[in-house]
Design a protein around this motif. Sequence first.
Motif, short mmCIF file in Angstrom:
data_model
loop_
_atom_site.label_atom_id
_atom_site.label_comp_id
_atom_site.label_asym_id
_atom_site.label_seq_id
_atom_site.Cartn_x
_atom_site.Cartn_y
_atom_site.Cartn_z
N VAL A 104 0.84 -1.21 0.00
CA VAL A 104 0.00 0.00 0.00
C VAL A 104 0.87 1.26 0.00
O VAL A 104 0.56 2.23 -0.70
CB VAL A 104 -1.01 -0.02 1.18
N GLU A 105 1.97 1.25 0.74
CA GLU A 105 2.89 2.39 0.70
C GLU A 105 3.45 2.60 -0.71
O GLU A 105 3.56 3.73 -1.18
CB GLU A 105 4.03 2.20 1.70
N ASN A 106 3.78 1.50 -1.38
CA ASN A 106 4.27 1.59 -2.77
C ASN A 106 3.19 2.13 -3.70
O ASN A 106 3.48 2.91 -4.63
CB ASN A 106 4.76 0.24 -3.26
N ILE A 107 1.96 1.74 -3.49
CA ILE A 107 0.84 2.22 -4.30
C ILE A 107 0.68 3.73 -4.12
O ILE A 107 0.53 4.47 -5.10
CB ILE A 107 -0.45 1.45 -3.96
N VAL A 108 0.71 4.19 -2.88
CA VAL A 108 0.57 5.64 -2.61
C VAL A 108 1.71 6.41 -3.29
O VAL A 108 1.48 7.44 -3.93
CB VAL A 108 0.53 5.90 -1.09
N ASP A 109 2.93 5.90 -3.18
CA ASP A 109 4.08 6.55 -3.82
C ASP A 109 3.93 6.57 -5.35
O ASP A 109 4.20 7.59 -5.99
CB ASP A 109 5.37 5.83 -3.43
N ASP A 139 -9.92 13.84 -15.28
CA ASP A 139 -10.67 12.71 -14.70
C ASP A 139 -9.75 11.80 -13.89
O ASP A 139 -10.10 11.39 -12.78
CB ASP A 139 -11.33 11.88 -15.80
N TYR A 140 -8.59 11.48 -14.42
CA TYR A 140 -7.65 10.61 -13.71
C TYR A 140 -7.22 11.24 -12.39
O TYR A 140 -7.20 10.58 -11.35
CB TYR A 140 -6.39 10.35 -14.55
N ILE A 141 -6.87 12.51 -12.42
CA ILE A 141 -6.39 13.19 -11.22
C ILE A 141 -7.46 13.18 -10.13
O ILE A 141 -7.17 12.82 -8.98
CB ILE A 141 -5.92 14.62 -11.54
N SER A 142 -8.67 13.55 -10.47
CA SER A 142 -9.72 13.62 -9.44
C SER A 142 -10.02 12.24 -8.85
O SER A 142 -10.20 12.10 -7.65
CB SER A 142 -10.99 14.29 -9.97
N GLN A 143 -10.04 11.20 -9.68
CA GLN A 143 -10.26 9.84 -9.18
C GLN A 143 -9.11 9.39 -8.29
O GLN A 143 -9.32 8.82 -7.22
CB GLN A 143 -10.37 8.85 -10.34
N GLN A 144 -7.91 9.66 -8.73
CA GLN A 144 -6.73 9.15 -8.01
C GLN A 144 -6.46 9.90 -6.72
O GLN A 144 -5.96 9.31 -5.76
CB GLN A 144 -5.52 9.16 -8.94
N GLU A 145 -6.80 11.17 -6.65
CA GLU A 145 -6.65 11.90 -5.39
C GLU A 145 -7.50 11.24 -4.31
O GLU A 145 -7.04 11.05 -3.18
CB GLU A 145 -7.05 13.36 -5.56
N LYS A 146 -8.72 10.85 -4.65
CA LYS A 146 -9.59 10.18 -3.68
C LYS A 146 -9.03 8.80 -3.33
O LYS A 146 -9.03 8.40 -2.16
CB LYS A 146 -11.01 10.03 -4.25
N THR A 147 -8.52 8.09 -4.31
CA THR A 147 -7.93 6.77 -4.06
C THR A 147 -6.74 6.87 -3.13
O THR A 147 -6.59 6.06 -2.20
CB THR A 147 -7.53 6.11 -5.40
N VAL A 148 -5.89 7.88 -3.33
CA VAL A 148 -4.73 8.08 -2.46
C VAL A 148 -5.19 8.36 -1.03
O VAL A 148 -4.64 7.82 -0.07
CB VAL A 148 -3.82 9.22 -2.99
N TRP A 149 -6.20 9.18 -0.88
CA TRP A 149 -6.74 9.47 0.45
C TRP A 149 -7.19 8.17 1.13
O TRP A 149 -6.87 7.94 2.30
CB TRP A 149 -7.91 10.45 0.34
N MET A 150 -7.86 7.31 0.40
CA MET A 150 -8.34 6.06 0.97
C MET A 150 -7.19 5.13 1.37
O MET A 150 -7.20 4.55 2.46
CB MET A 150 -9.28 5.36 0.01
N TYR A 151 -6.20 4.98 0.49
CA TYR A 151 -5.05 4.14 0.82
C TYR A 151 -4.26 4.73 1.99
O TYR A 151 -3.76 3.99 2.85
CB TYR A 151 -4.14 3.93 -0.41
N ARG A 152 -4.11 6.03 2.04
CA ARG A 152 -3.41 6.65 3.17
C ARG A 152 -4.19 6.47 4.47
O ARG A 152 -3.59 6.25 5.53
CB ARG A 152 -3.17 8.15 2.90
N SER A 153 -5.51 6.51 4.38
CA SER A 153 -6.32 6.26 5.57
C SER A 153 -6.13 4.82 6.05
O SER A 153 -6.06 4.57 7.26
CB SER A 153 -7.80 6.51 5.27
N TYR A 154 -6.02 3.89 5.11
CA TYR A 154 -5.75 2.50 5.47
C TYR A 154 -4.43 2.40 6.25
O TYR A 154 -4.32 1.63 7.21
CB TYR A 154 -5.68 1.64 4.21
N LEU A 155 -3.45 3.21 5.85
CA LEU A 155 -2.15 3.20 6.52
C LEU A 155 -2.16 3.98 7.83
O LEU A 155 -1.15 4.00 8.55
CB LEU A 155 -1.08 3.80 5.59
N GLY A 156 -3.28 4.64 8.14
CA GLY A 156 -3.37 5.42 9.37
C GLY A 156 -2.73 6.79 9.25
O GLY A 156 -2.36 7.40 10.25
N GLN A 157 -2.61 7.29 8.02
CA GLN A 157 -1.95 8.59 7.78
C GLN A 157 -2.98 9.70 7.59
O GLN A 157 -4.00 9.54 7.06
CB GLN A 157 -1.05 8.52 6.56
#
Length: 157
Positions: A104-109, A139-157
């Motif tokens: 997940v850290e690699n995905i966020v990076d 479209d990609y940016i707006s979708q991916q910003e939300k995805t990053v937020w979700m993955y970072r939340s999973y990491l507790g960040q």
Amino acid sequence: MSKNFIGLDTEKTRKLADSLNDLLSNYQIFYMNVRGYHWNIKGDNFFELHAKFEELYNDLLLKIDEIAERVLTLGHRPAHAYSTYIEKSEVPERKDVADGKDAVENIVDSFARLIGKQRELLHLAGDADDEGTVALMSDYISQQEKTVWMYRSYLGQ
């Protein structure tokens, strides 16, 4: 100023196609990394992450195709050799990742790198009056910003 068959400046579309091919290379490496995470994940969150990684690599595969087709639409050839992807990608190749947190850290990076490249493309495309590429990147940016937020939340960040 010379125009191509869709009415865009030919020199600007060449620069756009080069940047899109660079983005394509990064997506291809990211896609293969996520496939590896999906195949190799182990641990307490196996079922959750295995499914999320499959969802992610399916989405990446669709975007890979859209990017390649955008290059063709601009009148150029998409990169299609894995050696080119490895050479051009700023997303590093990851091997044998089985730990969910590491994956997940690699995905966020990787998303951070892609979003940066897409923002650059957004500006290039705007300068070229290329609404098709602008819409795709936006479209990609707006979708991916939300995805990053979700993955970072999973990491507790």
